[in-house]
Design a protein around this motif. Structure first.
Motif, PDB file in Angstrom:
ATOM      1  N   ASN A   1      -4.241   0.786  -6.244  1.00 40.48           N
ATOM      2  CA  ASN A   1      -3.928   0.814  -4.811  1.00 40.48           C
ATOM      3  C   ASN A   1      -5.172   0.493  -3.988  1.00 40.48           C
ATOM      4  O   ASN A   1      -5.087  -0.125  -2.930  1.00 40.48           O
TER       5      ASN A   1
ATOM      6  N   LYS B   1       0.838  -1.207   0.000  1.00 37.36           N
ATOM      7  CA  LYS B   1       0.000   0.000   0.000  1.00 37.36           C
ATOM      8  C   LYS B   1       0.869   1.252   0.000  1.00 37.36           C
ATOM      9  O   LYS B   1       0.575   2.233  -0.679  1.00 37.36           O
TER      10      LYS B   1
ATOM     11  N   ASN C   1      -5.777  -4.059  -2.049  1.00 41.52           N
ATOM     12  CA  ASN C   1      -6.655  -4.548  -0.987  1.00 41.52           C
ATOM     13  C   ASN C   1      -7.095  -5.985  -1.212  1.00 41.52           C
ATOM     14  O   ASN C   1      -7.259  -6.744  -0.265  1.00 41.52           O
TER      15      ASN C   1
END
Lengths: 336, 520
Positions: free
Chosen positions: A319, A277, A324
């Motif tokens: 992102n 991340k 995720n």
């Protein structure tokens, strides 16, 4: 009403917001396609200022406007006046949707007693609200015409639709997120992302308008999406608006990354650990920095600028969804 | 004909050309995009600094590809030479670009605003001013609006006033870019002089830990940091409190620890939590996770009992854990004290905190130890512990198993509840004799931290004026008539309004001839 009731009400308002945004989108679409004013957009330089007040007073002298030479065939039975009315309905629906949208977040916050951005679903819902608010301000300040809300609504409805795929029930925070930094770091990321989304929409419109010019100068035949371009504002206005949205978003994104680093020092002992991340937030920062620099490198750089902005939004999306859902990251709070 | 100077000059000219190329904005832009692209593989491939286990897993899954990836530093992207090459080139380009700009900016700051152009009506902004305005008053208006002002008397009796504003833009721009350099330097400083270590701290007095390098399960020491530099402190875990939602989502982790600094015994209590590190001088202690350490007792064929506390690694959210307990000193003949290499004992298996009533038993119903159980496999033979080869303490040495040095011994009961015994086929016994909690701690000191933060704050402070302040110039010429001209040197939509406001304010200043007031 118990917290469960609040959470259910929050879900109901979420659905209502999507429906209202869709209504707004159709209203704007009708205005975009059929209003006489819209068909003159390419020529008109001043119309955008007049449109500001439309929502309040409806004082647009629609029938005074001269018929432009290249007026599109309007054989659908929708008159320009009706198209303007549809645009007003769109505006009302958008504002109502934004209120309901905000209520979705507020009710979630009430249901779980925390900031309403603790998972991926909530993050997307919040960033879409930022985008709508930013767009409303942009239209209210007369920077673009109301009917262009069509494209913002399209982006918001699509993204909210994606959010339903990662729907997460309202639950309290995991210990790692239980810090006041969630109010600072995540909120900054949401605001910046909402601004980037708005900037992405205008960057795409800018590109369409620019390529439309190129095609018409060459005398080529127009194909979708350039067929919508005659009703878009001036190329330079779209370029400036895109620039200003990014100029606003970039420092906020920078702040979000810095705040994240401070939080990471508190929670994970190091301010920067090349977690996926973090890596993609850094990549987005670098791409948007390149966008801001591209304007200073003359005509060549300016040519690439909208493409870099679009690339930046692609990085942000990766992102959000890619990291995720598919990459192992310490930031995996998607809850799905 | 040709002199020796010619090739040398061409070399320097080539170098100069390269340097100019490197320090151009276009090159910086390309390097920026390279930096973005170069960062990608590190987020998709497992990285050694994040998880060495995942790298091993990658080697196992892709045996032919992994060595090639490794040779390209694919598992150490952010410390790889090619990644360093990109950012060092970028920063070199930055320095080459910044130093001349800094010089120019300082020169601009010390220079007076340039004189008015002779034909001001050609400027993008222009308006007439009432005649008879007083230069001093006009200059005051501009100064009040925070312009830098220069007043010049012209030979034709006219007076020009030059004003310039928005220097903060370039100051901010330079501050931003120099702070980026400072950030890199601060990060490097932290890497050189910092250190960190990971440690599992088992609850209880005997689990106590005092800071020294050998005490860490894993550590990293900066090149300029010596092992003897570590601050002397001790830590002990009293107990660990955790709480969960019915779904298994954790809501609370608290490690109640005691600490002592400067070599003192750990007596001061502290509730260590995620997001609430314990800050000691020279080190900070962070809570990263927790788990269970079953206490396993083994009774060998001579009747001797040995007990070990074996931390098990949690595999998933329910704290179902895997681990091993090794008894290298088992079955030593108490009379002769001779070790029997082939009678060392090891157990490997799973710990389940809340074992369900129905199979599958490995599916824990809760992360809390409501019904703890151990499922073990016993091994007998040479555990390989004396070989000196480093290897994970959470599993037995698979090499010893595959070579046949370590053989499975059947047990009567595979699943042991707390305080239960099980008999091995050779008559020896094993007991699940207790359960301890442990906390996973990270202890870290990064002396560069403060400088990194300061650089980051300066980056932000520089960024705001660099993006938001606009440079603009206005000129006033006062002669027989007056005129005002303006030029925005950076894109500035609101300049028209500001220009009009300035024009009004200047026109409203008192004139030299009082009778002219109000004529405009």
């Amino acid at each position: 009403m118990g917290t469960n009731g609040l959470a259910e009400l929050s879900n109901a308002t979420f659905v209502a917001a999507i429906v209202l945004y869709a209504v707004a989108m159709f209203g704007y679409a009708i205005e975009y396609a059929f209003s006489r004013r819209a068909s003159m957009a390419a020529e008109s330089e001043v119309e955008h200022r007049e449109l500001v007040t439309v929502g309040a007073g409806g004082d647009l002298p629609a029938d005074d406007a001269p018929e432009p030479d290249d007026a599109p065939a309007n054989n659908s039975g929708i008159t320009p006046a009706q198209a303007l009315a549809a645009g007003k309905v769109g505006l009302v629906a958008m504002i109502a949707a934004a209120v309901v949208h905000a209520a979705t977040l507020a009710l979630r916050a009430g249901a779980v007693g925390r900031w309403p951005w603790g998972n991926m679903f909530e993050f997307i819902v919040a960033l879409c609200l930022v985008c709508v608010v930013v767009w409303t301000v942009v239209v209210a300040r007369g920077l673009v015409a109301r009917r262009l809300g069509l494209f913002t609504m399209l982006a918001v409805v699509l993204l909210l639709g994606c959010a339903t795929r990662v729907y997460t029930q309202a639950t309290p925070l995991v210990p790692a997120l239980n810090s006041y930094w969630i109010a600072i770091h995540v909120l900054a990321a949401i605001i910046a992302t909402g601004l980037f989304l708005t900037g992405f929409v205008t960057a795409v419109l800018h590109l369409i308008r620019r390529n439309y010019h190129r095609v018409t100068e060459r005398g080529g035949t127009l194909r979708f999406p350039f067929t919508i371009a005659p009703r878009l504002p001036e190329e330079s206005r779209l370029e400036t608006l895109t620039w200003r949205l990014h100029v606003l978003a970039f420092p906020i994104w920078t702040f979000a990354v810095i705040a994240g680093a401070i939080w990471a020092r508190e929670a994970w002992s190091r301010y920067w650990g090349w977690d996926p991340k973090e890596v993609w937030a850094f990549i987005a920062w670098v791409v948007y920095a390149a966008y801001l620099h591209s304007r200073a490198t003359g005509a060549g750089g300016r040519r690439f600028a909208p493409w870099i902005a679009i690339l930046g939004w692609g990085v942000i999306l990766f992102n959000l969804f890619g990291v995720n859902l598919f990459v192992h990251s310490m930031h995996s709070y998607a809850g799905v | 004909m040709s002199t020796t100077a010619t090739p040398r000059r061409s070399v320097t000219s080539i170098l100069r050309r390269w340097w100019r190329q490197l320090t151009s904005m276009r090159t910086a832009l390309v390097l920026l995009l390279f930096l973005a692209i170069g960062a990608i593989p590190g987020s998709l491939l497992p990285q050694r600094n994040l998880s060495a286990d995942k790298v091993s897993q990658y080697y196992a899954d892709n045996p032919s590809l992994a060595p090639i990836v490794d040779r390209l530093w694919g598992f150490d992207v952010y410390s790889s030479p090619w990644f360093a090459a990109i950012y060092l080139l970028l920063f070199t380009s930055l320095v080459g670009c910044l130093v001349p700009r800094l010089r120019d900016h300082i020169r601009a700051l010390r220079r007076q605003p340039p004189d008015a152009p002779s034909r001001m009506s050609l400027l993008p902004m222009h308006r007439e001013l009432p005649s008879g305005l007083e230069a001093k008053k006009v200059a005051d208006v501009l100064r009040r609006n925070r312009f830098r002002v220069a007043v010049r008397e012209k030979p034709d009796d006219a007076t020009t006033i030059s004003a310039e504003k928005g220097f903060l833009r370039d100051s901010g721009n330079l501050l931003f870019h120099f702070s980026l350099l400072a950030l890199l330097a601060a990060m490097a400083f932290g890497a050189l002089y910092g250190w960190h270590g990971n440690r599992i701290l088992v609850a209880g007095e005997d689990g106590e830990f005092c800071d020294s390098l050998q005490q860490y399960d894993e550590y990293g020491l900066g090149p300029n940091k010596d092992a003897t530099d570590l601050p002397p402190f001790c830590l002990r875990l009293d107990h660990f409190t955790d709480d969960y939602l019915p779904s298994g989502q954790p809501t609370k982790y608290i490690a109640s620890v005691r600490y002592g600094t400067d070599g003192a015994a750990p007596t001061t209590p502290y509730d260590l939590q995620v997001n609430h590190p314990l800050e000691l001088s020279g080190a900070s202690v962070f809570l990263l996770g927790h788990g269970y350490a079953p206490v396993i007792t083994y009774q060998d064929r001579y009747g001797d009992k040995q007990t070990t506390v074996a931390p098990f690694l949690p595999d998933e959210g329910t704290q179902t854990s895997s681990g091993a307990a090794v008894f290298p000193d088992a079955n030593i003949n108490p009379k002769t004290h001779t070790a029997d290499k082939d009678s060392e004992i090891a157990f490997q298996g799973m710990f389940i905190p809340a074992v369900p009533d129905q199979p599958p038993y490995t599916q824990s119903t809760s992360p809390l130890p409501k019904n703890p159980a151990l499922m073990l496999t016993a091994y007998k033979g040479d555990t390989g512990l004396d070989s000196g080869q480093p290897h994970s303490v959470y599993s037995i040495d698979q090499k010893q198993v595959s070579s046949g040095a370590l053989k499975v011994v059947d047990m009567k009961k595979k699943m042991l509840k707390l305080h239960q015994w099980s008999t091995l086929d050779d008559g020896t016994k094993v007991k699940f004799s207790g359960l301890r909690e442990y906390a996973t701690l990270e202890i870290r000191d990064d002396p560069g931290e403060t400088f990194v933060l300061a650089s980051a704050v300066l980056i932000l402070l520089g960024l705001l004026p660099a993006l938001l302040v606009r440079r603009r110039r206005v000129w006033v010429r006062l002669g027989d008539t007056g005129e005002l001209g303006g030029l925005a040197r950076t894109e500035y939509d609101g300049f028209g309004e500001e220009f009009d406001r300035l024009g009004e304010a200047i026109a409203a200043t008192p004139t030299r001839e009082p009778d002219k007031i109000g004529s405009d």
